[in-house]
Design a protein around this motif. Structure first.
Motif, PDB file in Angstrom:
ATOM      1  N   UNK A 208       0.905  -1.274   0.010  1.00 44.78           N
ATOM      2  CA  UNK A 208      -0.047   0.075   0.027  1.00 44.78           C
ATOM      3  C   UNK A 208       0.815   1.272  -0.027  1.00 44.78           C
ATOM      4  N   UNK A 209       2.007   1.091  -0.495  1.00 42.56           N
ATOM      5  CA  UNK A 209       2.732   2.310  -0.555  1.00 42.56           C
ATOM      6  C   UNK A 209       2.703   3.500  -1.610  1.00 42.56           C
ATOM      7  N   UNK A 210       1.826   2.763  -2.382  1.00 42.16           N
ATOM      8  CA  UNK A 210       1.313   3.994  -3.429  1.00 42.16           C
ATOM      9  C   UNK A 210       0.052   3.895  -3.579  1.00 42.16           C
ATOM     10  N   UNK A 211      -0.643   3.663  -2.589  1.00 39.89           N
ATOM     11  CA  UNK A 211      -2.230   3.789  -2.566  1.00 39.89           C
ATOM     12  C   UNK A 211      -2.941   2.354  -2.493  1.00 39.89           C
ATOM     13  N   UNK A 218      -6.393   8.602   1.517  1.00 35.79           N
ATOM     14  CA  UNK A 218      -5.477   9.488   1.938  1.00 35.79           C
ATOM     15  C   UNK A 218      -4.354   9.840   0.973  1.00 35.79           C
ATOM     16  N   UNK A 219      -4.041   8.873   0.261  1.00 30.10           N
ATOM     17  CA  UNK A 219      -2.796   8.950  -0.729  1.00 30.10           C
ATOM     18  C   UNK A 219      -3.063   9.998  -1.787  1.00 30.10           C
ATOM     19  N   UNK A 220      -4.377  10.024  -2.127  1.00 32.77           N
ATOM     20  CA  UNK A 220      -4.796  10.914  -3.399  1.00 32.77           C
ATOM     21  C   UNK A 220      -4.822  12.362  -2.752  1.00 32.77           C
ATOM     22  N   UNK A 221      -4.506  12.548  -1.700  1.00 32.62           N
ATOM     23  CA  UNK A 221      -4.749  14.014  -1.093  1.00 32.62           C
ATOM     24  C   UNK A 221      -3.423  14.592  -0.646  1.00 32.62           C
ATOM     25  N   UNK A 222      -2.431  14.199  -0.677  1.00 35.89           N
ATOM     26  CA  UNK A 222      -1.181  14.508  -0.234  1.00 35.89           C
ATOM     27  C   UNK A 222       0.120  14.107  -0.906  1.00 35.89           C
ATOM     28  N   UNK A 223       1.283  14.860  -0.939  1.00 34.30           N
ATOM     29  CA  UNK A 223       2.487  14.450  -1.458  1.00 34.30           C
ATOM     30  C   UNK A 223       2.573  13.074  -1.021  1.00 34.30           C
ATOM     31  N   UNK A 226       5.114  12.319   1.609  1.00 29.63           N
ATOM     32  CA  UNK A 226       4.485  12.544   3.124  1.00 29.63           C
ATOM     33  C   UNK A 226       3.658  11.417   3.571  1.00 29.63           C
ATOM     34  N   UNK A 227       2.908  10.838   2.280  1.00 27.23           N
ATOM     35  CA  UNK A 227       2.033   9.642   2.529  1.00 27.23           C
ATOM     36  C   UNK A 227       2.857   8.366   2.986  1.00 27.23           C
ATOM     37  N   UNK A 228       4.001   8.319   2.498  1.00 29.30           N
ATOM     38  CA  UNK A 228       5.060   7.227   2.604  1.00 29.30           C
ATOM     39  C   UNK A 228       5.387   7.282   3.964  1.00 29.30           C
ATOM     40  N   UNK A 229       6.120   8.461   4.478  1.00 29.44           N
ATOM     41  CA  UNK A 229       6.267   8.438   5.911  1.00 29.44           C
ATOM     42  C   UNK A 229       5.045   8.309   6.798  1.00 29.44           C
ATOM     43  N   UNK A 230       4.050   8.713   6.567  1.00 31.89           N
ATOM     44  CA  UNK A 230       2.690   8.635   7.693  1.00 31.89           C
ATOM     45  C   UNK A 230       2.522   7.105   7.552  1.00 31.89           C
TER      46      UNK A 230
END
Length: 267
Positions: A208-211, A218-223, A226-230
């Motif tokens: 799920x590291x790319x959605x 969540x992935x579609x609404x942030x850089x 940043x998503x990967x870190x979160x």
């Protein structure tokens, strides 16, 4: 239509109306039976001799790993597109079950590697097993529950749940050491390295590291960075929730004991 006629048929060649897909009556019946049977089997085996339990773990690990290889070969040979690197590699969270089991079986009790393996199996592994055991959308959205792929995913994830519950019911492992909660993410981080390399080279989303549903919300609404870190932070913190109840219980018990001892001294 008889689903057994399509038992080894690849999803690319399946008819649209094949029975037994996700949340069909047939799938729900099988799911309910397994939801009852798997925890019950783990509970009934809880008093098994530890040596016999290890043998059982070895057999299950060997069978699961062998079937995973067979599934990859079968799907590659029957798929019109051949070997699809974007989804067939064992780089999912649930795949880590195969890589951690040897450490949980053969490493010395109390050792770092065994604690790390058991911590993963009984936290992130248990969650992954339960979700895919109840909602195997990746497979049953295409295949019937009565098919090689359908039965494989139910057996694989059912084994994940069974092993984790048996470890907990038998006290092969427990949630008493809060520090173990920090170890569960280590196997995931190791496997995430090749997973993310494949993700960015072939534009896919292992772990799920790319959605991917529901993470795309969540992935579609942030850089992406940043998503990967979160996501890494989430993977690291989720296991701690399993250890938190006992930590709270032990703290409360210690305070009550301290008050009791203090009261006796004053009297």
């Amino acid at each position: 239509m008889n689903p057994f006629d399509y038992f080894f048929t690849n999803k690319a060649n399946l008819p649209d109306n094949i029975p037994g897909r996700l949340f069909s009556t047939l799938h729900i019946i099988v799911m309910v039976i397994l939801i009852i049977a798997v925890p019950l089997a783990a509970f009934l085996c809880r008093k098994m001799d530890k040596k016999k339990m290890k043998i059982l773990f070895i057999v299950l690990w060997a069978v699961v790993s062998t079937l995973e290889i067979v599934k990859i070969i079968w799907e590659s040979c029957t798929n019109p597109n051949g070997f699809e690197v974007t989804g067939i590699l064992p780089l999912y969270i649930c795949s880590i079950f195969m890589y951690t089991m040897p450490f949980a079986i053969w490493c010395k009790e109390g050792s770092f590697l065994r604690r790390m393996a058991c911590s993963f199996l009984c936290t992130l592994g248990l969650i992954g097993g339960l979700i895919n055991f109840v909602y195997p959308s990746n497979v049953l959205s295409s295949y019937s529950v009565i098919s090689f792929a359908g039965l494989h995913t139910l057996f694989y994830h059912g084994t994940m749940v069974f092993v984790a519950l048996l470890m907990l019911f038998s006290n092969y492992y427990n949630y008493k050491n809060f520090k173990d909660g920090f170890l569960a993410v280590i196997p995931l981080m190791v496997v995430s390295i090749p997973a993310n390399i494949i993700n960015f080279v072939f534009d896919c989303s292992y772990m799920f590291f790319r959605g991917g549903f529901p993470f795309s919300l969540v992935y579609d609404h942030m850089p992406e960075w940043l998503y990967i870190i979160i996501l890494y932070i989430a993977y690291a913190l989720i296991p701690l929730l399993f250890y938190l109840p006992y930590l709270i219980y032990s703290k409360v018990k210690a305070k009550k004991t301290a008050k009791s001892v203090g009261g006796e001294k004053h009297s």
